[in-house]
Write a protein that holds these residues in place. Structure first.
Motif, PDB file in Angstrom:
ATOM      1  N   VAL A 126       0.854  -1.119   0.130  1.00 22.79           N
ATOM      2  CA  VAL A 126       0.031   0.138  -0.142  1.00 22.79           C
ATOM      3  C   VAL A 126       0.853   1.389  -0.102  1.00 22.79           C
ATOM      4  O   VAL A 126       0.553   2.417  -0.664  1.00 22.79           O
ATOM      5  CB  VAL A 126      -0.938  -0.098   1.358  1.00 22.79           C
ATOM      6  N   PHE A 127       1.860   0.895   0.732  1.00 19.92           N
ATOM      7  CA  PHE A 127       2.756   2.380   0.730  1.00 19.92           C
ATOM      8  C   PHE A 127       3.369   2.732  -0.590  1.00 19.92           C
ATOM      9  O   PHE A 127       3.559   3.742  -1.124  1.00 19.92           O
ATOM     10  CB  PHE A 127       3.878   2.117   1.688  1.00 19.92           C
ATOM     11  N   THR A 128       3.901   1.624  -1.353  1.00 23.34           N
ATOM     12  CA  THR A 128       4.356   1.800  -2.479  1.00 23.34           C
ATOM     13  C   THR A 128       3.291   2.423  -3.755  1.00 23.34           C
ATOM     14  O   THR A 128       3.694   3.241  -4.546  1.00 23.34           O
ATOM     15  CB  THR A 128       5.200   0.475  -3.230  1.00 23.34           C
ATOM     16  N   ILE A 129       2.122   1.873  -3.656  1.00 23.63           N
ATOM     17  CA  ILE A 129       1.273   2.278  -4.538  1.00 23.63           C
ATOM     18  C   ILE A 129       0.677   3.700  -4.204  1.00 23.63           C
ATOM     19  O   ILE A 129       0.786   4.463  -5.056  1.00 23.63           O
ATOM     20  CB  ILE A 129      -0.178   1.491  -3.982  1.00 23.63           C
ATOM     21  N   ALA A 130       0.806   4.189  -2.837  1.00 22.71           N
ATOM     22  CA  ALA A 130       0.518   5.434  -2.468  1.00 22.71           C
ATOM     23  C   ALA A 130       1.719   6.361  -3.033  1.00 22.71           C
ATOM     24  O   ALA A 130       1.467   7.539  -3.427  1.00 22.71           O
ATOM     25  CB  ALA A 130       0.339   5.681  -1.042  1.00 22.71           C
ATOM     26  N   ARG A 131       2.806   5.890  -2.944  1.00 26.35           N
ATOM     27  CA  ARG A 131       4.064   6.824  -3.280  1.00 26.35           C
ATOM     28  C   ARG A 131       4.047   7.105  -4.782  1.00 26.35           C
ATOM     29  O   ARG A 131       4.428   8.102  -5.256  1.00 26.35           O
ATOM     30  CB  ARG A 131       5.312   5.971  -2.802  1.00 26.35           C
TER      31      ARG A 131
END
Length: 516
Positions: A91-96
Protein backbone atom coordinates in the motif's frame (compact mmCIF):
# COMPACT_ATOMS: atom_id res chain seq x y z
CA UNK A 1 -43.61 38.12 -32.20
CA UNK A 2 -40.21 39.83 -31.81
CA UNK A 3 -40.96 40.49 -28.14
CA UNK A 4 -41.94 36.83 -27.63
CA UNK A 5 -38.72 35.60 -29.27
CA UNK A 6 -36.72 37.99 -27.09
CA UNK A 7 -38.41 36.71 -23.91
CA UNK A 8 -37.83 33.06 -24.88
CA UNK A 9 -34.16 33.78 -25.58
CA UNK A 10 -33.82 35.47 -22.20
CA UNK A 11 -35.36 32.51 -20.37
CA UNK A 12 -33.01 30.15 -22.18
CA UNK A 13 -30.01 32.23 -21.16
CA UNK A 14 -31.07 32.24 -17.52
CA UNK A 15 -31.19 28.41 -17.51
CA UNK A 16 -27.64 28.11 -18.83
CA UNK A 17 -24.80 27.64 -16.36
CA UNK A 18 -21.07 28.26 -16.55
CA UNK A 19 -19.42 24.88 -16.00
CA UNK A 20 -15.73 24.10 -15.44
CA UNK A 21 -14.58 20.52 -15.93
CA UNK A 22 -10.97 19.79 -14.95
CA UNK A 23 -10.08 16.18 -15.75
CA UNK A 24 -6.34 15.77 -15.51
CA UNK A 25 -5.52 12.06 -15.85
CA UNK A 26 -3.71 11.32 -19.16
CA UNK A 27 -5.55 8.16 -20.19
CA UNK A 28 -7.99 8.04 -23.08
CA UNK A 29 -10.07 5.31 -21.39
CA UNK A 30 -10.73 7.69 -18.49
CA UNK A 31 -11.26 10.66 -20.77
CA UNK A 32 -13.92 8.88 -22.87
CA UNK A 33 -16.17 9.12 -19.82
CA UNK A 34 -15.48 12.80 -19.19
CA UNK A 35 -15.76 13.69 -22.88
CA UNK A 36 -19.29 12.27 -22.90
CA UNK A 37 -20.29 14.42 -19.91
CA UNK A 38 -18.75 17.65 -21.18
CA UNK A 39 -20.17 17.16 -24.67
CA UNK A 40 -23.68 16.60 -23.33
CA UNK A 41 -23.45 19.58 -20.97
CA UNK A 42 -22.50 21.71 -23.98
CA UNK A 43 -25.37 20.34 -26.06
CA UNK A 44 -27.74 21.21 -23.19
CA UNK A 45 -26.79 24.85 -23.70
CA UNK A 46 -24.39 25.28 -20.79
CA UNK A 47 -21.23 27.32 -21.24
CA UNK A 48 -18.60 24.64 -20.70
CA UNK A 49 -14.85 24.98 -20.11
CA UNK A 50 -13.16 21.58 -20.43
CA UNK A 51 -9.55 21.04 -19.29
CA UNK A 52 -8.41 17.69 -20.70
CA UNK A 53 -5.41 15.87 -22.18
CA UNK A 54 -7.77 14.53 -24.90
CA UNK A 55 -9.75 17.41 -26.45
CA UNK A 56 -12.82 16.59 -28.53
CA UNK A 57 -11.92 19.22 -31.14
CA UNK A 58 -15.52 19.25 -32.34
CA UNK A 59 -16.33 22.60 -34.01
CA UNK A 60 -20.06 21.88 -33.81
CA UNK A 61 -19.96 22.25 -30.01
CA UNK A 62 -20.22 26.03 -29.95
CA UNK A 63 -20.66 26.20 -26.14
CA UNK A 64 -17.51 24.23 -25.44
CA UNK A 65 -14.11 25.81 -24.72
CA UNK A 66 -11.34 23.22 -24.47
CA UNK A 67 -7.97 23.65 -22.77
CA UNK A 68 -5.52 21.11 -24.13
CA UNK A 69 -3.14 19.62 -21.52
CA UNK A 70 -2.04 16.64 -23.63
CA UNK A 71 1.54 17.48 -22.62
CA UNK A 72 0.75 15.39 -19.50
CA UNK A 73 1.19 12.25 -21.59
CA UNK A 74 4.93 12.91 -21.54
CA UNK A 75 4.88 12.37 -17.77
CA UNK A 76 2.64 9.33 -18.11
CA UNK A 77 5.13 7.58 -20.39
CA UNK A 78 7.84 7.77 -17.72
CA UNK A 79 5.98 5.50 -15.31
CA UNK A 80 5.81 1.73 -15.43
CA UNK A 81 2.21 0.87 -14.63
CA UNK A 82 2.28 -2.59 -16.18
CA UNK A 83 2.37 -4.30 -12.80
CA UNK A 84 0.84 -1.70 -10.54
CA UNK A 85 -1.26 -3.50 -7.92
CA UNK A 86 -1.39 -5.20 -4.54
CA UNK A 87 -0.02 -8.45 -5.96
CA UNK A 88 3.40 -6.85 -6.47
CA UNK A 89 3.38 -3.63 -4.41
CA UNK A 90 2.57 -2.66 -0.84
CA UNK A 91 0.00 0.00 0.00
CA UNK A 92 2.89 2.35 0.81
CA UNK A 93 4.49 1.84 -2.60
CA UNK A 94 1.18 2.29 -4.42
CA UNK A 95 0.51 5.52 -2.54
CA UNK A 96 4.04 6.79 -3.25
CA UNK A 97 3.85 6.05 -6.97
CA UNK A 98 0.36 7.52 -7.29
CA UNK A 99 1.38 10.64 -5.40
CA UNK A 100 4.59 11.10 -7.36
CA UNK A 101 2.85 10.65 -10.70
CA UNK A 102 -0.05 12.95 -9.79
CA UNK A 103 2.25 15.71 -8.55
CA UNK A 104 4.33 15.59 -11.73
CA UNK A 105 1.22 15.76 -13.93
CA UNK A 106 -0.20 18.59 -11.82
CA UNK A 107 2.94 20.69 -12.18
CA UNK A 108 3.03 20.11 -15.93
CA UNK A 109 -0.64 20.90 -16.48
CA UNK A 110 -0.83 23.86 -14.11
CA UNK A 111 2.24 25.34 -15.77
CA UNK A 112 0.47 25.60 -19.12
CA UNK A 113 -0.24 29.17 -20.24
CA UNK A 114 -3.89 28.40 -21.00
CA UNK A 115 -4.40 26.97 -17.49
CA UNK A 116 -2.73 30.00 -15.92
CA UNK A 117 -5.09 32.23 -17.90
CA UNK A 118 -8.00 30.18 -16.60
CA UNK A 119 -6.87 30.80 -13.02
CA UNK A 120 -6.91 34.55 -13.69
CA UNK A 121 -10.68 34.49 -14.05
CA UNK A 122 -12.72 36.05 -11.20
CA UNK A 123 -13.92 33.95 -8.28
CA UNK A 124 -17.51 33.95 -9.53
CA UNK A 125 -16.61 32.85 -13.08
CA UNK A 126 -18.34 29.47 -12.78
CA UNK A 127 -21.60 28.08 -11.41
CA UNK A 128 -20.37 24.48 -11.16
CA UNK A 129 -17.00 22.72 -10.95
CA UNK A 130 -16.48 19.11 -12.04
CA UNK A 131 -13.18 17.43 -11.13
CA UNK A 132 -11.48 14.04 -11.24
CA UNK A 133 -10.87 13.08 -7.58
CA UNK A 134 -7.97 10.62 -7.91
CA UNK A 135 -5.70 13.26 -6.41
CA UNK A 136 -7.05 15.58 -3.66
CA UNK A 137 -5.25 18.60 -5.17
CA UNK A 138 -8.06 19.52 -7.57
CA UNK A 139 -10.57 19.92 -4.74
CA UNK A 140 -8.63 23.13 -4.11
CA UNK A 141 -10.25 24.62 -7.23
CA UNK A 142 -13.16 25.53 -4.99
CA UNK A 143 -10.87 27.98 -3.19
CA UNK A 144 -10.28 29.79 -6.45
CA UNK A 145 -13.80 29.55 -7.88
CA UNK A 146 -16.52 29.80 -5.28
CA UNK A 147 -18.96 27.31 -6.81
CA UNK A 148 -20.51 23.93 -5.95
CA UNK A 149 -18.10 21.07 -6.65
CA UNK A 150 -18.87 17.60 -8.01
CA UNK A 151 -16.29 14.80 -7.94
CA UNK A 152 -16.70 12.57 -11.00
CA UNK A 153 -14.71 9.35 -11.13
CA UNK A 154 -14.40 7.07 -14.16
CA UNK A 155 -14.26 4.15 -11.69
CA UNK A 156 -14.76 3.74 -7.95
CA UNK A 157 -12.74 5.68 -5.35
CA UNK A 158 -10.65 4.40 -2.49
CA UNK A 159 -12.08 3.69 0.95
CA UNK A 160 -11.01 6.88 2.75
CA UNK A 161 -12.97 9.06 0.32
CA UNK A 162 -16.04 6.97 1.14
CA UNK A 163 -15.36 7.47 4.84
CA UNK A 164 -15.04 11.26 4.51
CA UNK A 165 -18.33 11.35 2.62
CA UNK A 166 -20.12 9.36 5.30
CA UNK A 167 -20.46 6.20 3.22
CA UNK A 168 -20.10 2.81 4.91
CA UNK A 169 -16.51 1.57 4.74
CA UNK A 170 -16.85 -1.79 6.48
CA UNK A 171 -13.66 -3.64 5.39
CA UNK A 172 -15.35 -7.05 5.43
CA UNK A 173 -18.45 -6.06 3.45
CA UNK A 174 -17.01 -3.31 1.22
CA UNK A 175 -13.27 -3.86 0.68
CA UNK A 176 -11.23 -1.08 -0.89
CA UNK A 177 -11.36 -1.47 -4.67
CA UNK A 178 -7.54 -1.50 -4.87
CA UNK A 179 -7.37 -4.43 -2.45
CA UNK A 180 -8.38 -6.83 -5.22
CA UNK A 181 -11.22 -8.22 -3.10
CA UNK A 182 -14.98 -8.08 -3.52
CA UNK A 183 -18.12 -9.11 -1.69
CA UNK A 184 -18.29 -10.35 1.86
CA UNK A 185 -14.89 -11.63 2.97
CA UNK A 186 -14.88 -14.98 4.72
CA UNK A 187 -11.32 -15.93 5.67
CA UNK A 188 -9.50 -14.31 8.58
CA UNK A 189 -6.50 -13.40 6.38
CA UNK A 190 -8.75 -11.57 3.92
CA UNK A 191 -10.45 -9.68 6.74
CA UNK A 192 -7.13 -8.68 8.30
CA UNK A 193 -5.68 -7.57 4.97
CA UNK A 194 -8.76 -5.54 4.04
CA UNK A 195 -8.79 -3.85 7.45
CA UNK A 196 -5.09 -3.09 7.08
CA UNK A 197 -5.67 -1.48 3.64
CA UNK A 198 -8.46 0.75 4.98
CA UNK A 199 -6.41 1.90 7.96
CA UNK A 200 -3.31 2.52 5.82
CA UNK A 201 -5.25 4.65 3.31
CA UNK A 202 -6.55 6.72 6.19
CA UNK A 203 -3.13 7.24 7.78
CA UNK A 204 -1.30 7.84 4.49
CA UNK A 205 -3.94 10.32 3.37
CA UNK A 206 -3.88 12.34 6.58
CA UNK A 207 -0.11 12.20 7.12
CA UNK A 208 1.25 12.38 3.56
CA UNK A 209 -1.17 12.78 0.66
CA UNK A 210 -3.40 15.57 1.99
CA UNK A 211 -0.53 17.70 3.40
CA UNK A 212 1.34 17.51 0.08
CA UNK A 213 -1.83 18.36 -1.84
CA UNK A 214 -2.36 21.27 0.55
CA UNK A 215 1.06 22.71 -0.30
CA UNK A 216 0.39 22.50 -4.03
CA UNK A 217 -3.10 23.95 -3.64
CA UNK A 218 -1.68 26.89 -1.67
CA UNK A 219 0.74 27.52 -4.54
CA UNK A 220 -1.80 27.51 -7.37
CA UNK A 221 -5.09 28.45 -5.70
CA UNK A 222 -4.01 30.47 -2.69
CA UNK A 223 -4.16 29.59 0.99
CA UNK A 224 -7.44 31.31 1.77
CA UNK A 225 -10.40 29.06 2.36
CA UNK A 226 -11.06 25.65 3.82
CA UNK A 227 -8.40 22.94 4.02
CA UNK A 228 -8.46 20.27 1.30
CA UNK A 229 -9.87 17.67 3.69
CA UNK A 230 -12.81 19.91 4.63
CA UNK A 231 -13.54 20.65 0.97
CA UNK A 232 -13.62 16.91 0.29
CA UNK A 233 -16.06 16.38 3.16
CA UNK A 234 -18.28 19.19 1.85
CA UNK A 235 -18.27 18.12 -1.80
CA UNK A 236 -21.77 18.61 -3.20
CA UNK A 237 -21.93 15.32 -5.07
CA UNK A 238 -19.85 12.24 -5.78
CA UNK A 239 -20.55 10.46 -9.06
CA UNK A 240 -18.87 7.06 -9.32
CA UNK A 241 -18.75 4.81 -12.36
CA UNK A 242 -20.05 1.62 -10.74
CA UNK A 243 -22.26 -0.71 -12.75
CA UNK A 244 -24.61 -3.39 -11.35
CA UNK A 245 -22.28 -6.21 -12.41
CA UNK A 246 -19.35 -4.87 -10.36
CA UNK A 247 -21.33 -3.27 -7.54
CA UNK A 248 -20.60 -4.45 -3.99
CA UNK A 249 -24.10 -3.43 -2.88
CA UNK A 250 -22.88 -0.54 -0.74
CA UNK A 251 -25.82 1.52 0.67
CA UNK A 252 -24.69 4.96 -0.51
CA UNK A 253 -25.52 8.21 1.27
CA UNK A 254 -27.70 10.66 -0.75
CA UNK A 255 -24.84 12.65 -2.28
CA UNK A 256 -23.07 9.59 -3.69
CA UNK A 257 -24.52 8.63 -7.07
CA UNK A 258 -23.55 5.54 -9.03
CA UNK A 259 -23.68 5.83 -12.82
CA UNK A 260 -22.58 3.64 -15.72
CA UNK A 261 -22.88 3.14 -19.45
CA UNK A 262 -22.30 6.76 -20.48
CA UNK A 263 -19.40 6.36 -22.92
CA UNK A 264 -20.89 3.53 -25.00
CA UNK A 265 -22.96 5.71 -27.34
CA UNK A 266 -19.92 6.94 -29.25
CA UNK A 267 -20.30 6.52 -33.00
CA UNK A 268 -17.33 4.42 -34.05
CA UNK A 269 -16.39 2.69 -37.27
CA UNK A 270 -13.32 1.04 -38.72
CA UNK A 271 -11.42 1.11 -41.97
CA UNK A 272 -12.59 -0.72 -45.07
CA UNK A 273 -9.77 -3.29 -44.89
CA UNK A 274 -10.57 -4.11 -41.25
CA UNK A 275 -14.26 -4.41 -42.15
CA UNK A 276 -13.33 -6.95 -44.80
CA UNK A 277 -11.16 -8.90 -42.36
CA UNK A 278 -14.05 -9.13 -39.88
CA UNK A 279 -16.68 -9.99 -42.48
CA UNK A 280 -14.56 -12.70 -44.12
CA UNK A 281 -13.54 -14.40 -40.86
CA UNK A 282 -16.37 -16.92 -40.79
CA UNK A 283 -14.45 -19.20 -38.42
CA UNK A 284 -14.45 -16.39 -35.85
CA UNK A 285 -12.35 -13.49 -34.61
CA UNK A 286 -10.31 -13.05 -31.44
CA UNK A 287 -9.78 -9.41 -30.46
CA UNK A 288 -6.65 -8.73 -28.35
CA UNK A 289 -6.02 -5.42 -26.56
CA UNK A 290 -4.36 -4.55 -23.28
CA UNK A 291 -5.85 -1.06 -23.33
CA UNK A 292 -4.04 2.26 -23.24
CA UNK A 293 -2.36 2.13 -19.82
CA UNK A 294 -0.35 -1.08 -20.28
CA UNK A 295 2.50 -0.84 -22.76
CA UNK A 296 4.61 -3.76 -23.92
CA UNK A 297 7.82 -1.80 -23.45
CA UNK A 298 7.05 -1.86 -19.71
CA UNK A 299 6.01 -5.53 -19.51
CA UNK A 300 8.78 -7.74 -18.15
CA UNK A 301 10.24 -10.63 -20.11
CA UNK A 302 9.88 -11.64 -23.74
CA UNK A 303 6.15 -11.12 -23.54
CA UNK A 304 5.68 -9.84 -27.11
CA UNK A 305 7.07 -13.03 -28.63
CA UNK A 306 5.01 -15.20 -26.27
CA UNK A 307 1.77 -13.42 -27.13
CA UNK A 308 2.36 -13.47 -30.89
CA UNK A 309 3.22 -17.19 -30.81
CA UNK A 310 0.11 -17.98 -28.79
CA UNK A 311 -2.14 -15.93 -31.06
CA UNK A 312 -0.56 -17.61 -34.09
CA UNK A 313 -1.54 -21.02 -32.71
CA UNK A 314 -5.24 -20.12 -32.82
CA UNK A 315 -7.52 -21.33 -35.63
CA UNK A 316 -9.13 -17.90 -35.67
CA UNK A 317 -8.41 -14.52 -37.20
CA UNK A 318 -6.85 -12.23 -34.59
CA UNK A 319 -7.14 -8.44 -34.51
CA UNK A 320 -4.57 -7.09 -32.12
CA UNK A 321 -4.00 -3.58 -30.78
CA UNK A 322 -0.21 -3.33 -30.86
CA UNK A 323 2.52 -0.70 -30.69
CA UNK A 324 3.09 -0.93 -34.44
CA UNK A 325 1.36 -2.23 -37.56
CA UNK A 326 4.06 -4.85 -38.13
CA UNK A 327 6.13 -7.05 -35.82
CA UNK A 328 8.93 -9.55 -36.21
CA UNK A 329 7.57 -13.07 -36.37
CA UNK A 330 4.01 -11.86 -36.94
CA UNK A 331 1.75 -14.87 -37.77
CA UNK A 332 -0.40 -14.78 -40.90
CA UNK A 333 -3.68 -14.88 -38.95
CA UNK A 334 -2.75 -11.88 -36.77
CA UNK A 335 -3.59 -8.34 -37.90
CA UNK A 336 -1.82 -5.62 -35.92
CA UNK A 337 -3.16 -2.09 -35.51
CA UNK A 338 -1.83 0.84 -33.49
CA UNK A 339 -5.38 2.00 -32.82
CA UNK A 340 -8.76 0.38 -33.37
CA UNK A 341 -12.38 1.34 -32.77
CA UNK A 342 -12.96 -1.11 -29.95
CA UNK A 343 -16.71 -0.73 -29.61
CA UNK A 344 -17.21 -1.25 -33.32
CA UNK A 345 -15.09 -4.42 -33.29
CA UNK A 346 -16.84 -5.87 -30.23
CA UNK A 347 -20.22 -5.23 -31.88
CA UNK A 348 -19.30 -7.40 -34.88
CA UNK A 349 -21.06 -10.80 -34.78
CA UNK A 350 -17.91 -12.74 -35.77
CA UNK A 351 -15.99 -11.77 -32.62
CA UNK A 352 -15.78 -14.83 -30.35
CA UNK A 353 -13.41 -13.72 -27.56
CA UNK A 354 -11.98 -10.46 -26.26
CA UNK A 355 -8.54 -10.78 -24.61
CA UNK A 356 -8.29 -7.74 -22.34
CA UNK A 357 -6.46 -6.25 -19.38
CA UNK A 358 -9.80 -5.92 -17.58
CA UNK A 359 -10.15 -2.15 -17.37
CA UNK A 360 -13.60 -0.93 -16.38
CA UNK A 361 -14.41 0.75 -19.71
CA UNK A 362 -13.26 -2.27 -21.74
CA UNK A 363 -15.23 -4.59 -19.44
CA UNK A 364 -18.38 -2.50 -19.87
CA UNK A 365 -17.98 -2.53 -23.66
CA UNK A 366 -17.60 -6.32 -23.62
CA UNK A 367 -20.64 -6.76 -21.38
CA UNK A 368 -22.84 -4.47 -23.50
CA UNK A 369 -21.94 -6.55 -26.59
CA UNK A 370 -22.12 -9.92 -24.77
CA UNK A 371 -18.54 -10.88 -25.73
CA UNK A 372 -16.85 -13.40 -23.40
CA UNK A 373 -13.44 -12.51 -22.04
CA UNK A 374 -9.96 -13.73 -21.28
CA UNK A 375 -8.61 -11.25 -18.73
CA UNK A 376 -4.91 -10.57 -18.09
CA UNK A 377 -5.07 -8.00 -15.25
CA UNK A 378 -2.05 -5.77 -14.59
CA UNK A 379 -2.91 -2.71 -12.49
CA UNK A 380 -5.35 -0.62 -10.46
CA UNK A 381 -8.88 -2.09 -10.42
CA UNK A 382 -8.15 -4.67 -13.14
CA UNK A 383 -7.44 -7.65 -10.80
CA UNK A 384 -10.72 -6.98 -9.00
CA UNK A 385 -12.64 -6.64 -12.27
CA UNK A 386 -11.10 -9.89 -13.49
CA UNK A 387 -12.11 -11.70 -10.32
CA UNK A 388 -15.70 -10.45 -10.59
CA UNK A 389 -16.07 -11.26 -14.30
CA UNK A 390 -14.65 -14.74 -13.75
CA UNK A 391 -16.95 -15.37 -10.78
CA UNK A 392 -19.92 -14.23 -12.89
CA UNK A 393 -19.07 -16.87 -15.51
CA UNK A 394 -18.31 -14.78 -18.59
CA UNK A 395 -14.50 -14.79 -18.33
CA UNK A 396 -11.34 -16.68 -17.50
CA UNK A 397 -8.38 -14.96 -15.85
CA UNK A 398 -4.65 -15.41 -16.49
CA UNK A 399 -2.20 -13.84 -14.05
CA UNK A 400 0.54 -11.89 -15.89
CA UNK A 401 3.22 -13.81 -13.97
CA UNK A 402 1.74 -17.12 -15.20
CA UNK A 403 1.35 -16.01 -18.81
CA UNK A 404 2.95 -18.33 -21.37
CA UNK A 405 2.22 -19.58 -24.87
CA UNK A 406 0.37 -22.72 -23.84
CA UNK A 407 -1.80 -21.15 -21.13
CA UNK A 408 -2.84 -18.23 -23.35
CA UNK A 409 -3.74 -20.46 -26.31
CA UNK A 410 -5.63 -23.02 -24.24
CA UNK A 411 -7.56 -20.40 -22.28
CA UNK A 412 -8.66 -18.55 -25.41
CA UNK A 413 -9.76 -21.82 -27.02
CA UNK A 414 -11.68 -22.82 -23.90
CA UNK A 415 -13.66 -19.57 -23.80
CA UNK A 416 -14.21 -19.53 -27.57
CA UNK A 417 -15.57 -23.09 -27.77
CA UNK A 418 -17.71 -23.30 -24.63
CA UNK A 419 -21.06 -21.56 -25.18
CA UNK A 420 -21.62 -21.17 -21.43
CA UNK A 421 -19.34 -18.10 -21.44
CA UNK A 422 -21.32 -16.33 -24.18
CA UNK A 423 -24.64 -17.31 -22.61
CA UNK A 424 -23.53 -15.85 -19.30
CA UNK A 425 -22.31 -12.73 -21.09
CA UNK A 426 -25.80 -12.32 -22.57
CA UNK A 427 -27.38 -12.59 -19.11
CA UNK A 428 -25.05 -9.93 -17.74
CA UNK A 429 -25.69 -7.71 -20.80
CA UNK A 430 -29.44 -7.79 -20.10
CA UNK A 431 -28.82 -6.72 -16.48
CA UNK A 432 -26.33 -4.06 -17.52
CA UNK A 433 -28.56 -2.41 -20.12
CA UNK A 434 -31.77 -2.53 -18.04
CA UNK A 435 -31.93 0.89 -16.36
CA UNK A 436 -34.72 3.51 -16.09
CA UNK A 437 -32.78 6.17 -18.00
CA UNK A 438 -29.55 6.36 -19.96
CA UNK A 439 -26.35 6.75 -17.98
CA UNK A 440 -25.51 10.12 -19.50
CA UNK A 441 -28.97 11.54 -18.79
CA UNK A 442 -28.64 10.40 -15.18
CA UNK A 443 -25.30 12.20 -14.81
CA UNK A 444 -26.49 15.41 -16.48
CA UNK A 445 -29.70 15.48 -14.43
CA UNK A 446 -27.69 15.34 -11.18
CA UNK A 447 -25.25 18.01 -12.38
CA UNK A 448 -28.14 20.35 -13.16
CA UNK A 449 -29.79 19.40 -9.85
CA UNK A 450 -26.71 20.66 -7.97
CA UNK A 451 -26.79 23.87 -10.03
CA UNK A 452 -30.51 24.43 -9.40
CA UNK A 453 -30.17 23.92 -5.66
CA UNK A 454 -26.92 25.87 -5.29
CA UNK A 455 -24.78 22.98 -4.10
CA UNK A 456 -27.58 20.71 -2.82
CA UNK A 457 -26.25 20.77 0.73
CA UNK A 458 -29.38 18.98 1.90
CA UNK A 459 -28.00 15.76 0.35
CA UNK A 460 -24.97 15.76 2.62
CA UNK A 461 -24.91 12.95 5.16
CA UNK A 462 -24.40 13.79 8.87
CA UNK A 463 -22.06 10.79 8.97
CA UNK A 464 -19.43 12.97 7.24
CA UNK A 465 -19.07 15.02 10.44
CA UNK A 466 -18.95 12.22 13.00
CA UNK A 467 -15.55 11.34 14.47
CA UNK A 468 -14.60 7.67 14.42
CA UNK A 469 -15.31 7.12 18.12
CA UNK A 470 -18.88 8.34 17.60
CA UNK A 471 -19.32 6.52 14.27
CA UNK A 472 -18.50 3.21 15.96
CA UNK A 473 -20.45 4.30 19.09
CA UNK A 474 -17.40 3.86 21.29
CA UNK A 475 -18.64 6.64 23.59
CA UNK A 476 -21.97 4.83 24.03
CA UNK A 477 -20.18 1.54 24.56
CA UNK A 478 -17.92 3.18 27.15
CA UNK A 479 -20.91 4.60 29.05
CA UNK A 480 -22.69 1.23 28.98
CA UNK A 481 -19.57 -0.61 30.16
CA UNK A 482 -18.96 1.93 32.94
CA UNK A 483 -22.62 1.67 33.98
CA UNK A 484 -22.44 -2.12 34.04
CA UNK A 485 -19.21 -1.93 36.00
CA UNK A 486 -20.78 0.44 38.55
CA UNK A 487 -23.84 -1.78 38.86
CA UNK A 488 -21.55 -4.75 39.37
CA UNK A 489 -19.50 -2.92 42.01
CA UNK A 490 -22.56 -1.60 43.84
CA UNK A 491 -24.22 -5.01 43.75
CA UNK A 492 -21.02 -6.64 44.98
CA UNK A 493 -20.74 -4.10 47.80
CA UNK A 494 -24.38 -4.62 48.84
CA UNK A 495 -23.90 -8.38 48.86
CA UNK A 496 -20.78 -8.05 51.02
CA UNK A 497 -22.63 -5.80 53.48
CA UNK A 498 -25.50 -8.26 53.64
CA UNK A 499 -23.13 -11.14 54.18
CA UNK A 500 -21.35 -9.24 56.94
CA UNK A 501 -24.68 -8.38 58.55
CA UNK A 502 -25.81 -11.99 58.40
CA UNK A 503 -22.54 -13.19 59.91
CA UNK A 504 -22.93 -10.83 62.92
CA UNK A 505 -26.60 -11.58 63.50
CA UNK A 506 -26.58 -15.36 63.10
CA UNK A 507 -24.35 -16.09 66.19
CA UNK A 508 -26.55 -13.87 68.37
CA UNK A 509 -29.64 -15.76 67.30
CA UNK A 510 -27.96 -19.11 68.01
CA UNK A 511 -26.95 -18.01 71.50
CA UNK A 512 -30.50 -16.94 72.32
CA UNK A 513 -31.80 -20.35 71.27
CA UNK A 514 -29.28 -22.11 73.57
CA UNK A 515 -30.28 -19.95 76.51
CA UNK A 516 -33.96 -20.75 75.99
Amino acid sequence: MRLLIFLISTISAVNCARVLGFFYFPSISHQFVYQSIMKEMSLRGHDVTFVTPNPLNDPSLVNLTEIDVSVAYESFRKYDLSNFGRSSHSVFTIARIMNSFSEEVIKVEMGQKSVQELLQKPNDAFDLILIEPHTPFFFGLQRKFDAPLIAVSSLNVYSYYHHLTGNPTHPVLYPDFLSGKSGRLTTMMEKLDSTFVNIMWMLLSDLVVFPRAELLANKYFGDKGSPIKEIIKNTSLWMLNVNPIFSCGRPNVPNVIEYFNIHLDRTESFSKDLQEVLDNSKEGVVYFSLGTNVRFDHVQGDIKKTILEALGDLPYTVICKWESDRAEGQPKNVHLRKWVSQQAILAHPNVKVFVTQGGLQSSEEAISNAVPLVVIPFLSDQPLNAKILTSKGMAETISPKDLNRTILTETIMKVAKDEKYRNKAKELRDIFLDQPQSGIHNVIWWCEYVIRHKGAKHLRSPAADIPLYEYFMLDVLAVVLIALYLVFKVTKTIIRILMLFLRTTLPTTSEKKKTN
